[in-house]
Design a protein around this motif. Structure first.
Motif, PDB file in Angstrom:
ATOM      1  N   VAL A   1      37.420  84.733  35.466  1.00 24.95           N
ATOM      2  CA  VAL A   1      36.666  86.172  36.591  1.00 24.95           C
ATOM      3  C   VAL A   1      37.207  86.128  38.405  1.00 24.95           C
ATOM      4  N   ILE A   2      37.726  84.990  38.403  1.00 25.17           N
ATOM      5  CA  ILE A   2      38.047  85.269  40.169  1.00 25.17           C
ATOM      6  C   ILE A   2      39.174  86.274  40.087  1.00 25.17           C
ATOM      7  N   ALA A   3      40.886  85.701  38.786  1.00 27.53           N
ATOM      8  CA  ALA A   3      41.540  86.519  38.928  1.00 27.53           C
ATOM      9  C   ALA A   3      41.137  88.196  38.101  1.00 27.53           C
ATOM     10  N   PHE A   4      40.845  87.860  37.165  1.00 26.95           N
ATOM     11  CA  PHE A   4      40.069  89.880  37.191  1.00 26.95           C
ATOM     12  C   PHE A   4      39.522  90.438  38.308  1.00 26.95           C
ATOM     13  N   HIS A   5      38.448  89.747  39.470  1.00 25.25           N
ATOM     14  CA  HIS A   5      38.294  90.881  40.289  1.00 25.25           C
ATOM     15  C   HIS A   5      39.521  91.176  41.264  1.00 25.25           C
TER      16      HIS A   5
ATOM     17  N   MET B   1      46.032  83.632  38.003  1.00 22.14           N
ATOM     18  CA  MET B   1      46.129  81.730  37.067  1.00 22.14           C
ATOM     19  C   MET B   1      45.848  80.616  37.365  1.00 22.14           C
ATOM     20  N   PRO B   2      47.549  79.934  37.948  1.00 20.55           N
ATOM     21  CA  PRO B   2      47.946  78.811  37.699  1.00 20.55           C
ATOM     22  C   PRO B   2      47.511  78.822  40.088  1.00 20.55           C
ATOM     23  N   PHE B   3      47.685  80.000  40.628  1.00 20.43           N
ATOM     24  CA  PHE B   3      47.198  80.304  41.856  1.00 20.43           C
ATOM     25  C   PHE B   3      45.707  79.605  42.076  1.00 20.43           C
ATOM     26  N   ILE B   4      44.809  80.391  41.239  1.00 20.29           N
ATOM     27  CA  ILE B   4      43.372  80.586  41.625  1.00 20.29           C
ATOM     28  C   ILE B   4      43.139  78.912  41.086  1.00 20.29           C
ATOM     29  N   LYS B   5      43.772  78.225  40.025  1.00 20.59           N
ATOM     30  CA  LYS B   5      43.255  76.881  39.527  1.00 20.59           C
ATOM     31  C   LYS B   5      43.691  76.160  40.721  1.00 20.59           C
ATOM     32  N   LYS B   6      44.961  76.272  40.837  1.00 21.05           N
ATOM     33  CA  LYS B   6      45.322  75.529  42.157  1.00 21.05           C
ATOM     34  C   LYS B   6      44.813  75.435  43.616  1.00 21.05           C
TER      35      LYS B   6
END
Length: 187
Positions: A139-143, A121-126
């Motif tokens: 949702v993106i991290a889950f996928h 998640m930290p990388f997705i948010k960043k």
């Protein structure tokens, strides 16, 4: 030795035996308990079964690979590049321990609380820097996480379907890049 120490000892011995190349077929509860220096019954006492012990050991082996690279940061790397580096090393670990991870993936996907996506998640948010809200990032991290797990679990069927052999390191790397481009966009 208390129950907690016995449990930890069994996990550590199992991890050692697995990383030394013992196959699931040859690794018996008797072998594990003997190496740990505990009574055979302690496996069922501390865990539901030998399979539960193996699942925990495999999860810890893969988690160690993940956390080995999660702190590797480069000022010049984008969040997507950092995430790719981490996932690449986790995928290599999944290839290295494929007979073990294939055993644990169904259990993780179907029975455990959804937690693995939080690790990325930290990388997705960043990467999205406020362009996506928390739910969209989850949702993106889950996928990303669950797609990769399913593909590794069903790698032979996925190869028949797509022609992509994720058991081959070069093809796995190419597939990983395509997944990150799909979920995070091209840079």
């Amino acid at each position: 030795m208390g129950n907690k120490e016995t449990r930890n000892r069994l996990i550590e011995v199992t991890k050692r035996l697995l990383t030394e190349g013992n196959s699931l077929e040859t690794l018996t509860a008797r072998h594990i308990s003997s190496e740990a220096g505990v009574n055979l019954a302690m496996i069922n006492y501390c865990f539901k079964s030998k399979d539960e012990l193996l699942k925990i050991a495999v999860e810890e082996i893969v988690a160690t690979e993940f956390y080995k690279y999660v702190d590797v940061k480069s000022d010049n790397s984008t969040a997507k590049e950092q995430l790719r580096n981490i996932l690449y090393h986790v995928c290599k670990a999944m290839l290295k321990y494929s007979s073990l991870t294939r055993m644990s993936i169904p259990y993780i996907m179907l029975n455990e609380e959804i937690s693995l996506p939080y690790d990325i998640m930290p990388f997705i948010k960043k990467h999205y820097e406020g362009k996506k809200d928390e739910t969209q990032c989850k949702v993106i991290a889950f996928h990303i996480v669950y797609t990769m797990q399913l593909i590794f679990y069903r790698s032979k069927d996925f190869f028949k379907y797509s022609g992509i052999d994720v058991d081959d390191e070069a093809m796995m790397e190419e597939f990983l890049d395509s997944q990150l481009d799909l979920f995070l966009g091209r840079e």
